[in-house]
Design a protein around this motif. Structure first.
Motif, PDB file in Angstrom:
ATOM      1  N   VAL A  19       0.780  -1.167   0.075  1.00 12.38           N
ATOM      2  CA  VAL A  19       0.040  -0.092  -0.039  1.00 12.38           C
ATOM      3  C   VAL A  19       0.925   1.186   0.076  1.00 12.38           C
ATOM      4  O   VAL A  19       1.725   1.355   0.881  1.00 12.38           O
ATOM      5  CB  VAL A  19      -0.839   0.128   1.152  1.00 12.38           C
ATOM      6  N   GLU A  20       0.561   2.107  -1.031  1.00 19.47           N
ATOM      7  CA  GLU A  20       1.317   3.170  -1.300  1.00 19.47           C
ATOM      8  C   GLU A  20       0.571   4.420  -0.506  1.00 19.47           C
ATOM      9  O   GLU A  20      -0.654   4.378  -0.625  1.00 19.47           O
ATOM     10  CB  GLU A  20       1.943   3.687  -2.378  1.00 19.47           C
ATOM     11  N   SER A  21       1.255   5.569  -0.214  1.00 18.97           N
ATOM     12  CA  SER A  21       0.819   6.799   0.158  1.00 18.97           C
ATOM     13  C   SER A  21       1.720   7.906  -0.151  1.00 18.97           C
ATOM     14  O   SER A  21       2.840   7.646  -0.275  1.00 18.97           O
ATOM     15  CB  SER A  21       0.186   6.608   1.681  1.00 18.97           C
ATOM     16  N   GLY A  22       1.041   9.350   0.219  1.00 20.64           N
ATOM     17  CA  GLY A  22       2.093  10.375   0.171  1.00 20.64           C
ATOM     18  C   GLY A  22       1.998  11.208  -1.230  1.00 20.64           C
ATOM     19  O   GLY A  22       2.730  12.066  -1.281  1.00 20.64           O
ATOM     20  N   GLY A  23       1.268  10.629  -2.089  1.00 21.95           N
ATOM     21  CA  GLY A  23       1.422  11.397  -3.537  1.00 21.95           C
ATOM     22  C   GLY A  23       0.470  12.649  -3.226  1.00 21.95           C
ATOM     23  O   GLY A  23      -0.215  12.658  -2.199  1.00 21.95           O
TER      24      GLY A  23
END
Length: 124
Positions: free
Chosen positions: A5-9
């Motif tokens: 799970v990516e985040s921060g864009g």
């Protein structure tokens, strides 16, 4: 079940900074390499950077050297991509991926697990 799970864009102006985060769960072993890739509309997915479990081995594509920094917190199963001095050409969907064989590669096919991506948009 493995989850990435990516985040921060987000959207920033040229010269700004963002820090992407990627959390991996469900892998039975922690000896995996983590890579960041990006894909702009109409272009192939491109390896941006990678780090092994030890944090020693990593690479950066030439266009981000000196601006992006990859790091890893094994205790949190998290890898980060600090992006500074962002340029409009950095605009893309950024993906995090895990290679359970433990080595770094800039080839997407070498990675077993992928996140859904986080969008980075840099305006001039």
């Amino acid at each position: 079940q493995v989850q990435v799970v990516e985040s921060g864009g987000g959207s920033v102006q040229a010269g700004g900074s963002l820090r992407l985060s990627c959390i991996v769960s469900g892998l039975t072993s922690d000896d995996y390499a983590m890579g960041w890739f990006r894909q702009a509309p109409g272009k192939e997915r491109q390896g941006v950077s990678c780090v092994t479990r030890s944090g020693i081995t990593s690479y950066y594509i030439d266009s981000v050297k000196g601006r992006f920094t990859i790091s890893r917190d094994n205790a949190k199963n998290t890898v980060y991509l600090q992006m500074n001095s962002l340029k409009p050409e950095d605009t893309a969907m950024y993906y995090c991926a895990a290679n359970r064989d433990g080595y770094c590669s800039n080839l997407p096919v070498r990675y077993n697990y992928w996140g859904q991506g986080t969008q980075v948009t840099v305006s001039s």
